[in-house]
Write an enzyme that holds these catalytic residues in place. Structure first.
Site, mmCIF file in Angstrom:
data_model
loop_
_atom_site.group_PDB
_atom_site.id
_atom_site.type_symbol
_atom_site.label_atom_id
_atom_site.label_comp_id
_atom_site.label_asym_id
_atom_site.label_seq_id
_atom_site.Cartn_x
_atom_site.Cartn_y
_atom_site.Cartn_z
ATOM 1 N N LYS A 259 -2.745 4.477 21.435
ATOM 2 C CA LYS A 259 -2.914 3.655 20.238
ATOM 3 C C LYS A 259 -4.003 2.648 20.531
ATOM 4 C CE LYS A 259 -0.399 0.599 17.083
ATOM 5 N NZ LYS A 259 -0.727 1.308 15.848
ATOM 6 N N HIS B 262 -7.314 0.633 5.635
ATOM 7 C CA HIS B 262 -7.584 -0.124 6.859
ATOM 8 C C HIS B 262 -9.022 0.024 7.374
ATOM 9 C CE1 HIS B 262 -3.377 -0.363 6.484
ATOM 10 N NE2 HIS B 262 -3.052 0.705 7.169
ATOM 11 N N LYS C 232 0.866 -1.170 0.000
ATOM 12 C CA LYS C 232 0.000 0.000 0.000
ATOM 13 C C LYS C 232 0.906 1.224 0.000
ATOM 14 C CE LYS C 232 -2.268 2.271 3.801
ATOM 15 N NZ LYS C 232 -1.236 3.148 4.314
ATOM 16 N N GLU D 54 -4.070 6.530 16.863
ATOM 17 C CA GLU D 54 -2.622 6.342 17.006
ATOM 18 C C GLU D 54 -2.065 7.453 17.869
ATOM 19 O OE1 GLU D 54 -0.471 4.638 13.437
ATOM 20 O OE2 GLU D 54 -1.841 6.064 12.524
ATOM 21 N N LYS E 246 -3.826 10.776 14.158
ATOM 22 C CA LYS E 246 -2.481 10.661 14.727
ATOM 23 C C LYS E 246 -2.373 11.598 15.920
ATOM 24 C CE LYS E 246 -0.044 8.828 10.873
ATOM 25 N NZ LYS E 246 -0.151 7.418 11.143
ATOM 26 N N ASP F 252 -4.454 7.643 3.768
ATOM 27 C CA ASP F 252 -3.510 6.781 4.505
ATOM 28 C C ASP F 252 -4.227 5.677 5.286
ATOM 29 O OD1 ASP F 252 -0.887 6.119 5.468
ATOM 30 O OD2 ASP F 252 -1.433 7.006 7.394
ATOM 31 N N HIS G 109 -2.032 -4.544 5.546
ATOM 32 C CA HIS G 109 -1.494 -5.365 6.638
ATOM 33 C C HIS G 109 -2.504 -5.561 7.775
ATOM 34 C CE1 HIS G 109 -0.472 -1.517 8.589
ATOM 35 N NE2 HIS G 109 -0.363 -2.184 9.707
HETATM 36 C C1 BG6 Z 1 0.051 2.333 7.804
HETATM 37 C C2 BG6 Z 1 -0.056 3.832 7.695
HETATM 38 O O1 BG6 Z 1 -0.592 1.725 6.721
HETATM 39 O O2 BG6 Z 1 -0.553 1.885 9.013
HETATM 40 C C3 BG6 Z 1 0.584 4.491 8.900
HETATM 41 O O3 BG6 Z 1 0.589 4.273 6.519
HETATM 42 C C4 BG6 Z 1 -0.001 3.934 10.183
HETATM 43 O O4 BG6 Z 1 0.401 5.907 8.870
HETATM 44 C C5 BG6 Z 1 0.054 2.413 10.179
HETATM 45 O O5 BG6 Z 1 0.756 4.447 11.265
HETATM 46 C C6 BG6 Z 1 -0.678 1.837 11.380
HETATM 47 O O6 BG6 Z 1 -0.449 0.459 11.432
HETATM 48 P P1 BG6 Z 1 -0.467 -0.311 12.816
HETATM 49 O O7 BG6 Z 1 -0.220 -1.738 12.439
HETATM 50 O O8 BG6 Z 1 0.651 0.265 13.635
HETATM 51 O O9 BG6 Z 1 -1.795 -0.075 13.427
#
Ligand code: BG6
Length: 488
Positions: free
Chosen positions: A338, A243, A151, A219, A333, A238, A181
């Site tokens: 988190k 996600h 991505k 986050e 952010k 993003d 992911h």
């Molecule tokens: C990524 C984004 O795809 O996912 C980031 O580009 C973000 O900005 C991240 O921080 C968050 O992933 P995770 O696994 O830490 O929740």
């Protein structure tokens, strides 16, 4: 058929993704005995890099589960499989070095399957696919060839369609594995198990019993040194296009008939198709945007940038199951903590026979699915407080991963996704039509929000829950954000 071997080719071998995610995931898979016995790993980089430097990230990747430090004989066996070479997908002979390396590491007597991983800057995805096409790297000839694409997949619907077109001019769709992911996260997969391996939730999972659904991906980190990417992307590209919409699809999809890649993805596409599109002219009224105080001081952020680092919005899914149930999505952010959670708020009892307690209103039942950290599921319901008059209090039925699975390590998402791609299981990867559906939901919002005289994002203090306007946004619908999971 002759016994086959497998070669994993990583384009972008010197980058952060390889060092931080791919190398540790492969080291872990190797330590668990999950890689093919004859596997070879070839890193391709544009920068000068030697095999020792490249293999160091794998050595460091042997985490606790992979028994750090690895036993000398383990490391000796693993490290002889790690190779690297110079490669530049933009140069006419840019893959010559890779060609020579592959000829040296792949045995002429054993056909080698290949997994190509594009851990590259997104602008190089299309050139890489074309360069591979010129070299004939997609041809299967009795073994498989697969392409993993990271991505962001495009920056809007048109660029995503164009990237799909270029990739399809070289690779067939069944060879393409687009990563989000979040789908590799253990707890996101558990959401599927929770919904489709238990009969008790399914009858409740609709407009008949659910009032609203809230999906939060908060986050605490700022954008740090990622301005070059982030300032052009913003939170909608993003996080939402990928996600959050994937989480929505998993929560809202119909039960698929099998747990196979295409049946599963057909159902996700149907839900995304059913999401009511918000036209650009309504975007400003339907989306709350925020920017954390200090964003403009981050290195590389242009003065006066209006890029949102926070957004909250409501989506409606126009089908029989979800008509009238709002899906509230928020992500940002530099927030308090988190925390990724899906919260299902059920309807209130239709008729209340109990007096309201001193705390006022009786809260309706909530089911909180905590995806990270403190992974678990909590069902909140009303109970009578003992030894008192009829005083009702909310209590929880709890499931915690840590307690229930004896502290068993939760593997990193990349480990699962790499293994699935090696095994040819595309269930947790995004299909081309899914990507295009997601962009078609997000595109008009980004377009509408960038039109003057749209208000700039509301500034919020870092370490808070985001802009106040996000609370007012739900209050307008007579609701409130109900985060129940504990952040980290
Ligand atoms: C990524 C984004 O795809 O996912 C980031 O580009 C973000 O900005 C991240 O921080 C968050 O992933 P995770 O696994 O830490 O929740």
């Amino acid at each position: 058929m002759a016994e086959q071997t497998t070669t994993i080719v990583i384009f972008g071998a010197s980058g952060d993704l390889t060092t931080k995610k791919l190398a540790p995931a492969l080291a872990d898979l190797y330590a668990k005995g999950r890689l093919a016995p004859e596997v070879q790993i070839v890193g391709v980089a544009r920068s000068e890099m030697n095999a020792q430097e490249f293999s160091a990230s794998f050595y460091d990747g042997f985490g606790p589960a992979a028994h750090f430090p690895p036993a000398p004989e383990t490391w000796q066996d693993f490290s002889r499989r790690i190779h690297c070479c110079y490669g530049d997908v933009l140069a006419p002979d840019g893959l010559d070095g890779l060609e020579r390396t592959l000829a040296a590491v792949e045995s002429p007597d054993k056909p080698a399957n290949r997994l190509y991983y594009l851990a590259l800057a997104p602008s190089l995805f299309a050139p890489a696919a074309l360069a591979m096409g010129r070299a004939g790297y997609q041809q299967e000839n009795g073994c498989w060839r697969r392409l993993v694409v990271e991505k962001p997949f495009g920056i809007d619907l048109n660029t995503a369609m164009e990237l799909n077109r270029v990739i399809h001019s070289v690779f067939a769709e069944h060879q393409v594995y687009r990563i989000d992911h979040y789908l590799g996260k253990e707890t996101v997969q558990n959401l599927l198990v929770f919904r489709f391996a238990n009969a008790i939730f399914e009858p409740l999972w609709s407009r008949n019993y659910i009032d609203n659904i809230q999906i939060t991906v908060a986050e605490s980190v700022s954008i740090a040194d990622r301005a070059a990417y982030y300032d052009n992307a913003g939170v909608l590209r993003d996080m939402f296009q990928s996600h959050l919409l994937q989480l929505l699809a998993v929560v809202a999809m119909e039960p698929p008939s099998t747990f196979e890649a295409d049946t599963l993805r057909n159902e996700k596409v149907k839900v995304l198709e059913s999401v009511r599109r918000i036209p650009s002219q309504d975007a400003a009224a339907c989306v709350v945007q925020g920017q954390y105080d200090g964003y403009l001081d981050e290195p590389g952020v242009p003065p006066g940038s209006r890029t949102p680092t926070y957004a909250a919005l409501r989506l409606d899914v126009d089908n029989w199951r979800w008509q009238g149930v709002p899906f509230y999505l928020r992500s940002g952010k530099a927030l308090t903590n988190k925390r990724t959670e899906v919260l299902i708020q059920f309807r209130r009892p239709p008729h209340l026979i109990f007096p309201q307690g001193p705390s006022g209103d009786i809260t309706s039942n909530t089911l909180s699915i905590c995806l990270q950290p403190n992974e678990g599921v909590h069902l909140e319901f009303q109970a009578k407080a003992p030894d008192s008059t009829l005083d009702l209090r909310p209590v929880n039925l709890e499931f915690n991963y840590e307690d229930s699975f004896g502290g068993q390590e939760i593997p990193d998402a990349y480990e699962r996704l790499l293994l699935d791609a090696l095994n040819g299981d595309a269930s947790l990867f995004i299909r081309s039509d899914e990507i295009e559906q997601s962009w078609s939901i997000i595109d008009p919002l980004i377009h509408g929000l960038s039109q003057p005289p749209t208000r700039p994002p509301e500034i919020y203090d870092p370490g808070t829950e985001g802009p106040y306007a996000a609370d007012d946004f739900l209050a307008r619908d007579g609701r409130a954000w109900l985060g129940k999971c504990i952040g980290g």
